[in-house]
Design an enzyme around this catalytic site. Structure first.
Site, PDB file in Angstrom:
ATOM      1  N   CYS A   2     -11.908  47.625  84.703  1.00 26.84           N
ATOM      2  CA  CYS A   2     -13.294  47.829  84.368  1.00 26.84           C
ATOM      3  C   CYS A   2     -13.623  46.996  83.226  1.00 26.84           C
ATOM      4  O   CYS A   2     -13.025  46.460  82.480  1.00 26.84           O
ATOM      5  CB  CYS A   2     -13.495  49.258  83.834  1.00 26.84           C
ATOM      6  SG  CYS A   2     -13.052  50.515  84.957  1.00 26.84           S
ATOM      7  N   ARG A  27     -11.903  42.062  86.487  1.00 22.88           N
ATOM      8  CA  ARG A  27     -11.269  43.528  85.765  1.00 22.88           C
ATOM      9  C   ARG A  27     -11.340  44.470  86.741  1.00 22.88           C
ATOM     10  O   ARG A  27     -10.992  45.733  86.359  1.00 22.88           O
ATOM     11  CB  ARG A  27     -12.102  43.511  84.430  1.00 22.88           C
ATOM     12  CG  ARG A  27     -11.926  42.618  83.327  1.00 22.88           C
ATOM     13  CD  ARG A  27     -12.855  42.994  82.220  1.00 22.88           C
ATOM     14  NE  ARG A  27     -12.173  43.951  81.421  1.00 22.88           N
ATOM     15  CZ  ARG A  27     -11.290  43.877  80.671  1.00 22.88           C
ATOM     16  NH1 ARG A  27     -10.935  42.707  80.125  1.00 22.88           N
ATOM     17  NH2 ARG A  27     -10.738  44.651  79.900  1.00 22.88           N
ATOM     18  N   TRP A  73     -12.863  49.695  88.453  1.00 22.07           N
ATOM     19  CA  TRP A  73     -11.330  49.805  88.933  1.00 22.07           C
ATOM     20  C   TRP A  73     -11.102  51.103  88.873  1.00 22.07           C
ATOM     21  O   TRP A  73     -10.750  51.676  87.704  1.00 22.07           O
ATOM     22  CB  TRP A  73     -10.379  48.692  88.334  1.00 22.07           C
ATOM     23  CG  TRP A  73      -9.064  48.719  89.037  1.00 22.07           C
ATOM     24  CD1 TRP A  73      -8.673  48.081  89.939  1.00 22.07           C
ATOM     25  CD2 TRP A  73      -7.925  49.606  88.729  1.00 22.07           C
ATOM     26  NE1 TRP A  73      -7.647  48.129  90.412  1.00 22.07           N
ATOM     27  CE2 TRP A  73      -6.900  49.280  89.707  1.00 22.07           C
ATOM     28  CE3 TRP A  73      -7.944  50.576  87.985  1.00 22.07           C
ATOM     29  CZ2 TRP A  73      -5.744  49.948  89.705  1.00 22.07           C
ATOM     30  CZ3 TRP A  73      -6.311  51.328  88.073  1.00 22.07           C
ATOM     31  CH2 TRP A  73      -5.577  51.009  88.937  1.00 22.07           C
ATOM     32  N   ASN A  99     -14.963  51.912  80.013  1.00 21.76           N
ATOM     33  CA  ASN A  99     -13.648  51.395  80.213  1.00 21.76           C
ATOM     34  C   ASN A  99     -12.640  52.162  79.675  1.00 21.76           C
ATOM     35  O   ASN A  99     -12.724  52.054  78.707  1.00 21.76           O
ATOM     36  CB  ASN A  99     -13.742  49.703  80.115  1.00 21.76           C
ATOM     37  CG  ASN A  99     -12.566  49.186  80.141  1.00 21.76           C
ATOM     38  OD1 ASN A  99     -11.542  49.515  80.802  1.00 21.76           O
ATOM     39  ND2 ASN A  99     -12.240  48.093  79.499  1.00 21.76           N
ATOM     40  N   GLY A 100     -11.694  52.602  80.619  1.00 21.04           N
ATOM     41  CA  GLY A 100     -10.504  53.193  80.013  1.00 21.04           C
ATOM     42  C   GLY A 100     -10.466  54.645  80.802  1.00 21.04           C
ATOM     43  O   GLY A 100     -10.960  54.894  81.617  1.00 21.04           O
ATOM     44  N   GLU A 477       9.088  37.180  92.105  1.00 18.10           N
ATOM     45  CA  GLU A 477       7.832  36.432  91.866  1.00 18.10           C
ATOM     46  C   GLU A 477       6.985  36.006  93.463  1.00 18.10           C
ATOM     47  O   GLU A 477       5.914  36.356  93.464  1.00 18.10           O
ATOM     48  CB  GLU A 477       7.861  35.417  90.929  1.00 18.10           C
ATOM     49  CG  GLU A 477       6.624  34.762  90.323  1.00 18.10           C
ATOM     50  CD  GLU A 477       5.568  35.796  90.107  1.00 18.10           C
ATOM     51  OE1 GLU A 477       5.846  37.045  89.748  1.00 18.10           O
ATOM     52  OE2 GLU A 477       4.363  35.230  90.218  1.00 18.10           O
ATOM     53  N   LYS A 481       3.920  37.719  94.774  1.00 16.43           N
ATOM     54  CA  LYS A 481       2.746  36.913  95.266  1.00 16.43           C
ATOM     55  C   LYS A 481       2.149  37.086  96.556  1.00 16.43           C
ATOM     56  O   LYS A 481       1.082  37.381  96.876  1.00 16.43           O
ATOM     57  CB  LYS A 481       2.886  35.313  94.993  1.00 16.43           C
ATOM     58  CG  LYS A 481       2.789  34.684  93.420  1.00 16.43           C
ATOM     59  CD  LYS A 481       1.640  34.696  92.680  1.00 16.43           C
ATOM     60  CE  LYS A 481       1.292  35.990  91.936  1.00 16.43           C
ATOM     61  NZ  LYS A 481       2.064  36.226  90.673  1.00 16.43           N
ATOM     62  N   GLU A 484       0.766  40.673  97.227  1.00 18.19           N
ATOM     63  CA  GLU A 484      -0.271  41.210  96.637  1.00 18.19           C
ATOM     64  C   GLU A 484      -1.607  40.557  97.181  1.00 18.19           C
ATOM     65  O   GLU A 484      -2.921  41.202  96.896  1.00 18.19           O
ATOM     66  CB  GLU A 484      -0.367  40.960  94.869  1.00 18.19           C
ATOM     67  CG  GLU A 484      -0.158  39.631  94.449  1.00 18.19           C
ATOM     68  CD  GLU A 484      -0.217  39.454  92.860  1.00 18.19           C
ATOM     69  OE1 GLU A 484      -1.029  40.293  92.246  1.00 18.19           O
ATOM     70  OE2 GLU A 484       0.545  38.492  92.364  1.00 18.19           O
ATOM     71  N   HIS A 500      24.478  45.260 101.354  1.00 14.64           N
ATOM     72  CA  HIS A 500      24.803  46.604 101.010  1.00 14.64           C
ATOM     73  C   HIS A 500      23.506  47.505 101.326  1.00 14.64           C
ATOM     74  O   HIS A 500      23.471  48.634 101.151  1.00 14.64           O
ATOM     75  CB  HIS A 500      24.868  46.621  99.521  1.00 14.64           C
ATOM     76  CG  HIS A 500      26.102  45.828  99.037  1.00 14.64           C
ATOM     77  ND1 HIS A 500      27.414  46.466  99.345  1.00 14.64           N
ATOM     78  CD2 HIS A 500      26.003  44.888  98.253  1.00 14.64           C
ATOM     79  CE1 HIS A 500      28.346  45.391  98.916  1.00 14.64           C
ATOM     80  NE2 HIS A 500      27.484  44.476  98.217  1.00 14.64           N
ATOM     81  N   LYS A 595      -7.267  42.257  87.198  1.00 12.14           N
ATOM     82  CA  LYS A 595      -6.469  41.164  86.227  1.00 12.14           C
ATOM     83  C   LYS A 595      -6.010  42.022  85.054  1.00 12.14           C
ATOM     84  O   LYS A 595      -5.026  41.431  84.620  1.00 12.14           O
ATOM     85  CB  LYS A 595      -7.388  40.167  85.936  1.00 12.14           C
ATOM     86  CG  LYS A 595      -6.887  39.009  85.285  1.00 12.14           C
ATOM     87  CD  LYS A 595      -6.228  38.114  86.302  1.00 12.14           C
ATOM     88  CE  LYS A 595      -5.583  36.839  85.594  1.00 12.14           C
ATOM     89  NZ  LYS A 595      -4.243  36.564  86.302  1.00 12.14           N
TER      90      LYS A 595
HETATM   91  C1  F6R Z   1       0.260  39.599  89.299  1.00 15.43           C
HETATM   92  C2  F6R Z   1      -0.143  40.004  87.929  1.00 15.43           C
HETATM   93  C3  F6R Z   1       0.473  41.153  87.526  1.00 15.43           C
HETATM   94  C4  F6R Z   1       0.453  41.007  85.910  1.00 15.43           C
HETATM   95  C5  F6R Z   1       0.869  42.459  85.208  1.00 15.43           C
HETATM   96  C6  F6R Z   1       0.861  42.299  83.661  1.00 15.43           C
HETATM   97  O1  F6R Z   1       0.244  38.375  89.888  1.00 15.43           O
HETATM   98  O2  F6R Z   1      -0.714  39.276  87.689  1.00 15.43           O
HETATM   99  O3  F6R Z   1       1.722  41.570  87.983  1.00 15.43           O
HETATM  100  O4  F6R Z   1       1.499  39.991  85.664  1.00 15.43           O
HETATM  101  O5  F6R Z   1      -0.253  43.137  85.488  1.00 15.43           O
HETATM  102  O6  F6R Z   1      -0.204  41.637  83.354  1.00 15.43           O
HETATM  103  P1  F6R Z   1      -0.236  40.841  81.883  1.00 15.43           P
HETATM  104  O7  F6R Z   1       0.596  39.720  82.019  1.00 15.43           O
HETATM  105  O8  F6R Z   1      -1.698  40.683  81.727  1.00 15.43           O
HETATM  106  O9  F6R Z   1       0.518  41.728  80.920  1.00 15.43           O
END
Ligand code: F6R
Length: 600
Positions: A2, A27, A73, A99-100, A477, A481, A484, A500, A595
């Site tokens: 948010c 956000r 969010w 927000n929270g 990773e 990617k 998501e 396994h 984000k």
């Molecule tokens: C995936 C991504 C998330 C963040 C995770 C931690 O692309 O960006 O998995 O890495 O939410 O966020 P930070 O790094 O801001 O603590």
């Protein structure tokens, strides 16, 4: 999670708020809204979906010099117009954005608001209904607002308007980030400075449990006991190109392309005048004293932490454990006698990581945050900070922040090795520069990854990534990617682990992306590839110069084996990007994500 904005001044608030929300969309983007306050009262506009949908419903003729806004969010209550902020109190007098998470909202409802009908399913609405109730019973607005924060438990950044007072925004903050922006004859509020760079670059940060009475030309910050707080403003130095897409169709592509420049910038930021890579001497001293390092992070940053463990152990001979923050918080392992904690977080706001930081500080441990955002909560609250200097990362899927984290961890490892007198037979600046060049070469051959997507991934419902050691971490990773942003079910596995259990999922045509950059396990992973091929898998092989075979599909330019994760992730990021693009997904704003994850 948010984003909130507010404006009080001489100009029309509407456009400033909506533009601010557009910058905060990263956000959360399931609904948004604004409340505008003028002589004819409070006017609340909200809509499900993106800010573009909100623009459609706002009355262009509505002029107001005071307003607040929110992009959501969802936590409590599904994404809908009904649950979108701002929320109004029953009398219509107060409206709020938040927000929270209010952890005790049900308790508060039961204690104070049993007779009050609620118009939403959110935890937030409790706040505004409490204001109504207390003010109706004769409590002054400011006192009622202060009383709120003595009662509510949880995380909040809130802004409240009172329709009987056109001159004030009531602001409060605990755990969720919030800034006050200062201007000539106006004030703004924002969850992130990016939102209000359109009108100012001068901000004052709010700390936990602070309340602000914000007017056009004054701001009174107090703590919960009512004591006045004085705080110096800071300036945000960003130019428009840092936060604009420019000619790129998506932020993610721009940020992937920026990676070589970011790595070179990281090198330059940690070089001393002799050209050596150095870390702050206090941090170095604590690393030397530590008998074990605990790296704590989430998501992509956790994957960088896994690579960091290998770097610290291999280069500097220091034992490291890497943990997922949300697991560590409630299932803490036995700690060593003299631990050092490193938190890795792009945003510096992640609630799960912060929970661990707070707990470890309470135990008296030294903490270091590696983050992209100076002044972020995790940076402020840790004993030390190392910045990743990647510049604002706007796409929800992290790319350049991840490789910058790995570069900083590599520098930390090289510096620690030197401090311990370990002879490292490489020139770190040279090797990191070679890695940056190799990333550039991959970026300049995007068509290869685009082709891989058409051939292997695009129409598939799943995709597996296999590798060993650091290649396995890169696979985690790559899989994150892909899932998501393209919503293809993707998993990363250590090559040796397939037999396994997971190999049961391999059938005719299942795409498997195999990574081999580590000479000592090349035979092992290639034999794992044979195992999946024998069961019908459609394998795309990514290797590196020096250990490549002629039928490999992607061959990375040679880099030092410690630094291959910087380069091997680039094709994986691009594969995810093109898969999302061709499946018609919203690359920069994937569904259900945000984000900055400020809820646990
Ligand atoms: C995936 C991504 C998330 C963040 C995770 C931690 O692309 O960006 O998995 O890495 O939410 O966020 P930070 O790094 O801001 O603590």
């Amino acid at each position: 999670m948010c984003g909130i904005v507010g404006y009080i001044g001489n100009q029309d608030a509407k456009e400033i708020l909506v533009k601010g929300l557009e910058k905060l969309e990263y956000r959360g983007y399931d609904s948004s809204g604004v409340a505008l306050l003028n002589d004819s009262g409070l006017h609340v506009y909200k809509e499900q979906g993106r800010i573009a949908a909100l623009r459609e419903v706002i009355d262009e003729q509505e002029q107001a010099k005071v307003g607040i806004g929110h992009t959501r969010w969802a936590t409590h209550g599904k994404p809908s117009r009904r649950n979108a902020h701002p929320h109004l109190s029953n009398s219509g007098r107060f409206t709020i954005v938040h927000n929270g998470v209010i952890e005790n909202y049900e308790e508060l409802k039961a204690r104070y608001l049993l007779d009050i009908p609620f118009a939403s399913d959110t935890d937030t609405e409790v706040i505004v209904q409490l204001m109504d109730k207390w003010v109706e019973s004769g409590v002054a607005v400011e006192n009622a607002f202060r009383q709120l924060f003595l009662e509510i438990k949880g995380s909040y950044a809130v802004a409240l308007l009172d329709n009987q007072d056109l001159e004030t925004i009531y602001v409060g903050k605990n755990k969720s980030p919030l800034l006050i922006g200062l201007g000539q004859d106006f004030h703004v509020i924002a969850s992130d400075a990016l939102a209000m760079l359109q009108v100012t670059n001068q901000f004052v940060e709010l700390m936990d449990e602070e309340i602000v009475i914000l007017r056009q030309t004054s701001k009174r910050i107090t703590n919960l006991s009512g004591e006045i707080v004085q705080r110096r403003p800071f300036y945000v130095k960003l130019d428009a190109s840092d936060i604009e897409k420019g000619p790129y169709p998506h932020y993610m592509l721009k940020e992937i392309d920026e990676q070589p420049v970011v790595i070179r910038k990281v090198i330059s930021k940690y070089q001393d005048i002799t050209g050596d890579l150095v870390i702050d001497s206090h941090i170095r001293a604590h690393i030397q004293k530590a008998d074990r390092i605990y790296i704590i992070a989430c998501g992509t940053s956790y994957h960088a932490g896994l690579v960091g463990k290998q770097l610290m152990e291999k280069i500097a001979d220091i034992p490291v454990e890497t943990h997922i923050a949300s697991e560590f918080l409630y299932n803490r392992p036995l700690l060593s006698v003299n631990p050092l904690f490193i938190f890795i977080s792009q945003s510096g706001e992640t609630a799960d990581s912060r929970g661990v930081l707070v707990a470890m500080k309470q135990l008296g441990h030294i903490t270091l945050t590696i983050t992209n955002v100076p002044g972020s909560t995790l940076s402020r609250e840790a004993t030390y900070t190392l910045l990743t200097h990647a510049g604002p990362e706007i796409a929800v899927a992290s790319t350049k922040a991840y490789t910058a984290q790995i570069a900083v961890l590599a520098i930390l490892a090289f510096d620690s090795a030197r401090a311990k007198g370990i002879k490292v037979d490489v020139n770190p600046v040279h090797e990191l520069s070679i890695a940056a060049n190799a990333m550039e070469i991959m970026i300049n051959h995007k068509e290869v990854m685009e082709e891989v997507v058409w051939q292997y991934v695009n129409t598939s419902r799943n995709c597996f990534f296999i590798g060993r050691g650091v290649d396995y971490y890169a696979c985690l990773e790559g899989a994150l990617k892909l899932k998501e942003i393209s919503y293809i079910q993707a998993e990363g596995f250590p090559g040796g682990e397939l037999k396994h259990g997971t190999i049961a999922l391999i059938e005719e045509g299942t795409p498997v992306i195999a990574l081999v950059t580590q000479a000592h396990v090349r035979a092992n992973i290639r034999s794992n590839v044979q195992e999946v091929k024998a069961r019908g898998a459609h394998v795309c092989m990514i290797s590196i110069e020096g250990i490549e075979e002629k039928e490999d599909h992607i061959i990375l330019p040679a880099v030092h084996e410690w630094l291959t994760p910087l380069v091997s992730v680039v094709p994986l990021q691009l594969i995810a990007y093109y898969a999302a693009l061709y499946r018609g997904c919203d690359v920069d704003k994937p569904r259900n994500l945000a984000k900055s994850v400020t809820v646990e």
